[in-house]
Scaffold this active site. Structure first.
Site, PDB file in Angstrom:
ATOM      1  CG  HIS A 253      70.706  42.446  20.772  1.00 19.59           C
ATOM      2  ND1 HIS A 253      71.984  42.048  21.085  1.00 19.59           N
ATOM      3  CD2 HIS A 253      69.918  41.350  20.934  1.00 19.59           C
ATOM      4  CE1 HIS A 253      71.981  40.764  21.432  1.00 19.59           C
ATOM      5  NE2 HIS A 253      70.736  40.323  21.352  1.00 19.59           N
TER       6      HIS A 253
ATOM      7  CG  HIS B 242      67.378  39.385  24.437  1.00 20.18           C
ATOM      8  ND1 HIS B 242      68.255  38.569  25.114  1.00 20.18           N
ATOM      9  CD2 HIS B 242      67.790  39.359  23.136  1.00 20.18           C
ATOM     10  CE1 HIS B 242      69.147  38.077  24.283  1.00 20.18           C
ATOM     11  NE2 HIS B 242      68.882  38.539  23.064  1.00 20.18           N
ATOM     12  CD  GLU B 243      65.929  40.545  19.972  1.00 20.67           C
ATOM     13  OE1 GLU B 243      66.696  41.181  19.220  1.00 20.67           O
ATOM     14  OE2 GLU B 243      66.123  39.363  20.305  1.00 20.67           O
TER      15      GLU B 243
ATOM     16  CG  ASP C  63      72.277  37.056  21.390  1.00 26.93           C
ATOM     17  OD1 ASP C  63      72.114  37.598  20.278  1.00 26.93           O
ATOM     18  OD2 ASP C  63      71.556  37.303  22.379  1.00 26.93           O
TER      19      ASP C  63
END
Length: 289
Positions: free
Chosen positions: A48, A44-45, A138
């Site tokens: 980003h 997930h990170e 988010d």
């Protein structure tokens, strides 16, 4: 190019609490659950970070915590809204392909159905958690982007934090009824409240960084011209609170009866930062037509 993106891995840091939780997981036999959760949060990170790197953002670090992660960037509200939105959504997007991949692997018995079920549960949990409209999740950042595209930067930032506080308080009341003794829920709620409190205290600092980026010329192309009509008795600092992202500002100054002159936003920023005229009034720095 791969080597360039591979440098992102050097920016990964683990919060001390992560190692404490890892030790408890090993002792209690829940290490597979922790590793699965870590993998989901990591991807997930990295979503980003990869998107931010693509747009040439400066990434300070990627912090992995026991219950989530943070991709810290050195950007302060002067990037295009659509660009920042893509960076924000790049994290949740990873959960879609992860869910599809694990479903295919589980269906074809490449991985056990037990592991696939656990992975999907964690994946959905992290996905929905990050979509909550609470800063710094988010969902909270999407709310902020929506507000900042229509209002001055400082106003939008303040309203997004207030909205986050209201939503979080509602969730607190809900969890008091449904999960009153769930330690994990309380840890997450305390962390989110602490984050909101920290951001509220740092609001003025964030605003100054927003102005500094504009003063240094780091902002990207402007989409429109915003004319601000004010009186000469107004302070420079108070007028800059009306600055919006994506706009070039021109300030028309009058004394209530006639036009005294006009100022470009760069002149105001120069007076504020370079000349230290922090308490100056507009009539003291305006040039006359």
């Amino acid at each position: 190019m791969l080597n360039n993106y591979g440098r992102l891995l050097r920016k990964i840091h683990f919060h001390p609490l992560f190692w404490i939780v890892a030790c408890f997981a090993i002792i209690t036999g829940y290490y597979w659950e922790l590793l699965t959760l870590f993998l989901i949060v990591f991807i997930h990170e990295m979503g980003h970070a990869t998107c931010a790197h693509f747009f040439s953002w400066k990434i300070n670090r990627i912090l992995i915590m026991p219950f989530g992660g943070i991709c810290e960037v050195d950007e302060h509200g002067n990037r295009p809204v659509i660009e920042e939105l893509l960076v924000v959504l790049a994290g949740p997007f990873q959960h879609i392909w992860m869910a599809a991949t694990v479903f295919i692997l589980g269906t074809n018995e490449v991985i056990s159905m037990e592991f696939a079920t656990m992975f999907q549960q964690f994946n959905i949990m992290v996905f929905l958690f990050n979509l909550l409209p609470v800063w710094p999740l988010d969902g909270g950042k999407v709310i902020y982007l929506y507000l900042s595209s229509r209002q001055p930067f400082l106003t939008a930032f303040k309203q997004s934090l207030l909205c986050s506080f209201i939503v979080l308080t509602f969730l607190l009341c809900l969890f008091l009824i449904v999960f009153p003794f769930n330690l994990n829920v309380w840890i997450v709620l305390v962390y989110l409240y602490a984050s909101l409190w920290h951001q509220w205290n740092q609001m003025r600092f964030s605003f100054i960084r927003f102005l500094l980026e504009r003063y240094s010329g780091k902002q990207t192309g402007f989409k429109k011209l915003d004319v601000i009509e004010v009186e000469g008795s107004e302070y420079v600092s108070s007028i800059m609170e009306q600055f919006r992202r994506g706009c070039k500002h021109v300030i028309h100054v009058d004394d209530g009866k006639r036009m005294l002159g006009k100022l470009d936003e760069n002149e105001m920023l120069h007076a504020f930062f370079a000349e230290k005229q922090i308490r100056a009034r507009l009539k003291d720095i305006v040039y006359h037509d």
